[in-house]
Design a protein around this motif. Structure first.
Motif, PDB file in Angstrom:
ATOM      1  N   ASN A  82      -6.381  44.372  27.998  1.00 54.39           N
ATOM      2  CA  ASN A  82      -7.586  43.638  27.612  1.00 54.39           C
ATOM      3  C   ASN A  82      -7.280  42.459  26.709  1.00 54.39           C
ATOM      4  O   ASN A  82      -8.184  41.904  26.079  1.00 54.39           O
ATOM      5  CB  ASN A  82      -8.560  44.587  26.897  1.00 54.39           C
ATOM      6  N   GLY A  83      -6.021  42.063  26.637  1.00 55.00           N
ATOM      7  CA  GLY A  83      -5.625  41.033  25.693  1.00 55.00           C
ATOM      8  C   GLY A  83      -6.193  39.661  25.982  1.00 55.00           C
ATOM      9  O   GLY A  83      -6.244  38.816  25.087  1.00 55.00           O
ATOM     10  N   ALA A  84      -6.613  39.407  27.222  1.00 60.14           N
ATOM     11  CA  ALA A  84      -7.135  38.086  27.589  1.00 60.14           C
ATOM     12  C   ALA A  84      -8.652  37.999  27.473  1.00 60.14           C
ATOM     13  O   ALA A  84      -9.232  36.950  27.791  1.00 60.14           O
ATOM     14  CB  ALA A  84      -6.710  37.736  29.015  1.00 60.14           C
ATOM     15  N   LYS A  85      -9.313  39.049  27.006  1.00 55.45           N
ATOM     16  CA  LYS A  85     -10.765  39.017  26.858  1.00 55.45           C
ATOM     17  C   LYS A  85     -11.161  37.938  25.854  1.00 55.45           C
ATOM     18  O   LYS A  85     -10.477  37.728  24.853  1.00 55.45           O
ATOM     19  CB  LYS A  85     -11.282  40.371  26.385  1.00 55.45           C
ATOM     20  N   PRO A  86     -12.275  37.247  26.093  1.00 55.82           N
ATOM     21  CA  PRO A  86     -12.716  36.196  25.164  1.00 55.82           C
ATOM     22  C   PRO A  86     -12.860  36.692  23.723  1.00 55.82           C
ATOM     23  O   PRO A  86     -12.527  35.975  22.781  1.00 55.82           O
ATOM     24  CB  PRO A  86     -14.064  35.753  25.742  1.00 55.82           C
ATOM     25  N   SER A  87     -13.353  37.922  23.552  1.00 58.87           N
ATOM     26  CA  SER A  87     -13.523  38.446  22.191  1.00 58.87           C
ATOM     27  C   SER A  87     -12.181  38.622  21.501  1.00 58.87           C
ATOM     28  O   SER A  87     -12.045  38.353  20.293  1.00 58.87           O
ATOM     29  CB  SER A  87     -14.266  39.790  22.241  1.00 58.87           C
ATOM     30  N   LYS A  88     -11.170  39.049  22.252  1.00 57.12           N
ATOM     31  CA  LYS A  88      -9.826  39.211  21.687  1.00 57.12           C
ATOM     32  C   LYS A  88      -9.233  37.858  21.307  1.00 57.12           C
ATOM     33  O   LYS A  88      -8.600  37.701  20.254  1.00 57.12           O
ATOM     34  CB  LYS A  88      -8.915  39.917  22.689  1.00 57.12           C
ATOM     35  N   ARG A  89      -9.437  36.872  22.172  1.00 57.70           N
ATOM     36  CA  ARG A  89      -8.925  35.533  21.880  1.00 57.70           C
ATOM     37  C   ARG A  89      -9.605  34.949  20.649  1.00 57.70           C
ATOM     38  O   ARG A  89      -8.962  34.311  19.804  1.00 57.70           O
ATOM     39  CB  ARG A  89      -9.147  34.622  23.094  1.00 57.70           C
ATOM     40  N   ALA A  90     -10.917  35.152  20.545  1.00 56.61           N
ATOM     41  CA  ALA A  90     -11.656  34.619  19.403  1.00 56.61           C
ATOM     42  C   ALA A  90     -11.188  35.281  18.113  1.00 56.61           C
ATOM     43  O   ALA A  90     -11.029  34.612  17.073  1.00 56.61           O
ATOM     44  CB  ALA A  90     -13.151  34.836  19.596  1.00 56.61           C
ATOM     45  N   ALA A  91     -10.971  36.597  18.158  1.00 53.40           N
ATOM     46  CA  ALA A  91     -10.483  37.295  16.971  1.00 53.40           C
ATOM     47  C   ALA A  91      -9.104  36.790  16.566  1.00 53.40           C
ATOM     48  O   ALA A  91      -8.812  36.600  15.379  1.00 53.40           O
ATOM     49  CB  ALA A  91     -10.445  38.799  17.240  1.00 53.40           C
ATOM     50  N   ALA A  92      -8.256  36.550  17.566  1.00 53.78           N
ATOM     51  CA  ALA A  92      -6.915  36.024  17.279  1.00 53.78           C
ATOM     52  C   ALA A  92      -6.998  34.643  16.657  1.00 53.78           C
ATOM     53  O   ALA A  92      -6.235  34.306  15.737  1.00 53.78           O
ATOM     54  CB  ALA A  92      -6.082  35.982  18.559  1.00 53.78           C
ATOM     55  N   ALA A  93      -7.933  33.817  17.135  1.00 51.36           N
ATOM     56  CA  ALA A  93      -8.103  32.475  16.575  1.00 51.36           C
ATOM     57  C   ALA A  93      -8.540  32.558  15.113  1.00 51.36           C
ATOM     58  O   ALA A  93      -8.051  31.805  14.258  1.00 51.36           O
ATOM     59  CB  ALA A  93      -9.114  31.686  17.393  1.00 51.36           C
ATOM     60  N   GLY A  94      -9.466  33.474  14.824  1.00 51.04           N
ATOM     61  CA  GLY A  94      -9.908  33.655  13.443  1.00 51.04           C
ATOM     62  C   GLY A  94      -8.776  34.100  12.539  1.00 51.04           C
ATOM     63  O   GLY A  94      -8.630  33.613  11.402  1.00 51.04           O
ATOM     64  N   ARG A  95      -7.944  35.024  13.039  1.00 50.14           N
ATOM     65  CA  ARG A  95      -6.801  35.486  12.247  1.00 50.14           C
ATOM     66  C   ARG A  95      -5.787  34.366  12.057  1.00 50.14           C
ATOM     67  O   ARG A  95      -5.144  34.267  11.012  1.00 50.14           O
ATOM     68  CB  ARG A  95      -6.155  36.684  12.930  1.00 50.14           C
ATOM     69  N   CYS A  96      -5.637  33.520  13.066  1.00 52.24           N
ATOM     70  CA  CYS A  96      -4.730  32.379  12.941  1.00 52.24           C
ATOM     71  C   CYS A  96      -5.165  31.484  11.787  1.00 52.24           C
ATOM     72  O   CYS A  96      -4.340  31.083  10.950  1.00 52.24           O
ATOM     73  CB  CYS A  96      -4.699  31.593  14.248  1.00 52.24           C
ATOM     74  N   VAL A  97      -6.457  31.178  11.713  1.00 55.32           N
ATOM     75  CA  VAL A  97      -6.966  30.333  10.631  1.00 55.32           C
ATOM     76  C   VAL A  97      -6.721  30.992   9.283  1.00 55.32           C
ATOM     77  O   VAL A  97      -6.291  30.332   8.323  1.00 55.32           O
ATOM     78  CB  VAL A  97      -8.472  30.052  10.835  1.00 55.32           C
ATOM     79  N   PHE A  98      -6.963  32.296   9.199  1.00 54.83           N
ATOM     80  CA  PHE A  98      -6.743  33.004   7.941  1.00 54.83           C
ATOM     81  C   PHE A  98      -5.285  32.890   7.498  1.00 54.83           C
ATOM     82  O   PHE A  98      -4.999  32.599   6.326  1.00 54.83           O
ATOM     83  CB  PHE A  98      -7.119  34.481   8.097  1.00 54.83           C
ATOM     84  N   TYR A  99      -4.362  33.102   8.435  1.00 54.63           N
ATOM     85  CA  TYR A  99      -2.949  33.078   8.049  1.00 54.63           C
ATOM     86  C   TYR A  99      -2.449  31.662   7.774  1.00 54.63           C
ATOM     87  O   TYR A  99      -1.500  31.477   7.006  1.00 54.63           O
ATOM     88  CB  TYR A  99      -2.097  33.772   9.112  1.00 54.63           C
TER      89      TYR A  99
END
Length: 259
Positions: A82-99
């Motif tokens: 399920n790694g390509a799901k839009p919700s997963k991508r959005a969460a990854a983008a948010g974590r990217c900004v945090f880091y």
């Protein structure tokens, strides 16, 4: 990319272990040796060690690696079905900004900007809350954001209790004893982290309702608020140990995370 991600987990673990130890000192009445129980306090602790500047630079670079890995997840999808799901991508983008912000603060501190240091999370929380409350509809915005943080904290704790983290680890490569230890660290660490998130969210909602920016609290003030509860020092000690456990769990992620 795998090396960057594993370095990032190791750096995250170090920060959480240091925050947990500082919070434990606060719980037993030592007031953390004058340090704040947040990322800034962890940076101050590292800076005081031999080769502190080199250690800070290494941690900052490792967090940059974590940000880069999260960006790759947002662009290409995460590992798993399920790694390509839009919700997963959005969460990854948010974590990217945090880091990205975390990396920036660490490297700024290493370069001599002590404004990124101890207590900075509390100051930023006050400043951002005060600014938001002045906007039209600001109290509603702060209240909704605070409620979202409360929900996030509850989700973090529930997922930890349900051991959802197992889905992201190569548990088959662990011995039975290592699996049990990792489970203990993941559950206790995740619950403690979720409780801190939820507590900070409650304070943000309170700030919105009372229209008082000072009611919002960063990580250090939130942890100190637990100390002021009935049986608070014991409560804070348990949470502190949980945060340190999450740091050690992050080191387990550095070794066994599926990437």
């Amino acid at each position: 990319m795998a090396v960057a991600a594993r370095a990032g987990f190791a750096a995250r673990g170090l920060i959480y272990v240091l925050v947990g130890l500082i919070a434990l000192e606060i719980a037993v009445g030592r007031d953390g040796g004058g340090r704040q129980a947040d990322r800034g306090g962890a940076l101050e602790e590292l800076a005081g060690k031999p080769f502190g500047a080199a250690a800070l630079t290494t941690v900052g670079a490792a967090l940059a690696g974590m940000a880069l890995w999260r960006l790759s997840e947002a662009v290409f999808g995460a590992a798993g079905p399920n790694g390509a799901k839009p919700s997963k991508r959005a969460a990854a983008a948010g974590r990217c900004v945090f880091y990205v912000f975390a990396c920036s603060s660490v490297l700024s501190y290493a370069a001599g900007d002590r404004g990124s240091g101890s207590g900075s999370s509390d100051r930023r929380t006050d400043d951002v809350t005060a600014m938001a409350l002045r906007w039209p509809g600001g109290p509603w915005l702060v209240g909704v954001a605070g409620a979202a943080v409360v929900v996030t904290g509850l989700v973090i704790s529930i997922r930890a209790l349900r051991r959802k983290f197992r889905q992201t680890l190569r548990t088959g490569a662990m011995s039975p004893r290592t699996r049990r230890t990792t489970d203990l660290l993941g559950v206790s660490g995740g619950v403690a982290r979720g409780v801190v998130f939820a507590g900070a969210g409650v304070f943000a909602v309170t700030a919105a309702v009372r229209h008082r920016p000072g009611e919002a609290k960063g990580m250090d003030d939130t942890l100190r608020a637990f100390r002021d509860l009935p049986a608070g020092p014991s409560v804070l000690a348990v949470i502190a140990l949980g945060l340190a456990a999450f740091g050690v769990f992050s080191w387990c992620c550095a070794r066994w995370r599926i990437l």
